[in-house]
Design an enzyme around this catalytic site. Structure first.
Site, PDB file in Angstrom:
ATOM      1  N   ARG A  43     -47.403  31.026  45.779  1.00 32.36           N
ATOM      2  CA  ARG A  43     -48.819  31.143  46.137  1.00 32.36           C
ATOM      3  C   ARG A  43     -49.015  31.562  47.591  1.00 32.36           C
ATOM      4  O   ARG A  43     -49.807  32.451  47.889  1.00 32.36           O
ATOM      5  CB  ARG A  43     -49.532  29.809  45.873  1.00 32.36           C
ATOM      6  CG  ARG A  43     -49.646  29.491  44.396  1.00 32.36           C
ATOM      7  CD  ARG A  43     -50.511  28.278  44.165  1.00 32.36           C
ATOM      8  NE  ARG A  43     -50.731  28.061  42.736  1.00 32.36           N
ATOM      9  CZ  ARG A  43     -51.499  27.112  42.248  1.00 32.36           C
ATOM     10  NH1 ARG A  43     -52.138  26.298  43.061  1.00 32.36           N
ATOM     11  NH2 ARG A  43     -51.649  26.976  40.949  1.00 32.36           N
ATOM     12  N   ASP A 152     -67.385  22.061  47.183  1.00 33.43           N
ATOM     13  CA  ASP A 152     -65.967  22.338  46.991  1.00 33.43           C
ATOM     14  C   ASP A 152     -65.374  22.680  48.347  1.00 33.43           C
ATOM     15  O   ASP A 152     -66.082  23.172  49.241  1.00 33.43           O
ATOM     16  CB  ASP A 152     -65.752  23.495  46.011  1.00 33.43           C
ATOM     17  CG  ASP A 152     -64.348  23.504  45.422  1.00 33.43           C
ATOM     18  OD1 ASP A 152     -64.158  23.005  44.301  1.00 33.43           O
ATOM     19  OD2 ASP A 152     -63.418  24.005  46.103  1.00 33.43           O
TER      20      ASP A 152
END
Length: 280
Positions: A43, A152
């Site tokens: 990632r 978030d």
């Protein structure tokens, strides 16, 4: 010693992974077990390439420097997975409609305020599902002081959620009646939320393990599939903070594999496997 195994490229060392673990824990309370070493490399190395940096170590030095603060947010975001869908874990929305909205509606109709919180809203399917559930049981909600806080840590997904636009493949999970009532086609096979429902959600960027610039209490909080990233101490601290933000009789909804181990200390009682109520 350089790690030349499949756990990463030749510039990715055990020390680098340990640095990632420290940053993730410090900045977001994320606990990365050693088993995530390969996943972290796959990632994060994409960000290294996109920025054109020479090595993994150079990237880690950058995100820890004052000039790398914007990239630090992106770094934390790539370590977490945003998997969501409309009306995921349908029992929560059924419970919300039956046990939360009637009381919220009565309070709002009497001139009070009604607040709900989607504490890890990702790309928005959860808060929009909450909004549809509210409107289904309280059709005039948008004309009262009723709001859904949707937060978030990832600013990119928050911005996406705020558009209220989703591809057809995703909105198929919404019952046809609700889709016709709350959405409209907007070209390219996409649909967007329209009308009064758009006044309910308020989208904000928020790190759950930092300070919360939030006032007041909530009738219900959805915090699902988030604490799986945290160690036990961080997890229990978050449960206590969320419980403190619930009004008496309010509900906390957690993920299907999560539980509040300290429910008594939080003043919560478990009313279903993933649903907790504050007080009696």
């Amino acid at each position: 010693m350089m790690d030349m195994t499949s756990a990463g490229g030749p510039d990715y060392t055990d020390a680098d992974f340990q640095t990632v673990q420290r940053i993730a824990q410090k900045e977001a309370g994320i606990c990365l077990p050693d088993s995530k070493k390969t996943l972290v490399y796959s990632r994060v190395s994409r960000r290294v390439r996109e920025l054109g940096l020479a090595s993994f170590r150079t990237y880690l030095d950058f995100v820890q420097a004052p000039e790398g603060q914007d990239e630090l947010e992106k770094f934390i975001c790539v370590l977490t997975t945003n998997v969501t869908s409309f009306f995921r874990e349908k029992n929560h929305f059924t419970h919300l409609k039956e046990f939360v909205v009637p009381r919220l509606a009565a309070k709002a109709r009497a001139g009070g305020r009604g607040r709900l919180w989607s504490a890890a809203c990702s790309t928005g399917q959860e808060p929009w599902s909450i909004a549809m559930s509210v409107m289904a049981a309280f059709p005039e909600a948008s004309s009262h002081d009723v709001r859904i806080l949707a937060t978030d840590i990832n600013s990119d997904v928050v911005a996406q959620a705020a558009t209220g636009i989703y591809p057809e493949a995703e909105v198929e999970a919404i019952p046809a009646g609700k889709r016709a009532q709350f959405m409209e086609p907007c070209g390219g096979g996409d649909f967007r939320f329209t009308g009064g429902i758009c006044r309910l959600p308020a989208f904000r960027v928020l790190n759950l393990n930092a300070d919360w610039p939030i006032k007041g209490s909530f009738s219900a909080i959805f915090c699902r599939n988030v604490v799986i990233y945290f160690d036990e101490a961080t997890r229990e601290r978050l449960w206590r903070r969320l419980a403190d933000r619930l009004e008496e009789g309010g509900f906390l909804y957690v993920g299907h594999s999560e539980r509040v181990a300290s429910k008594s200390e939080c003043g919560l009682e478990q009313v279903a496997p993933t649903i907790y109520r504050k007080g009696h």
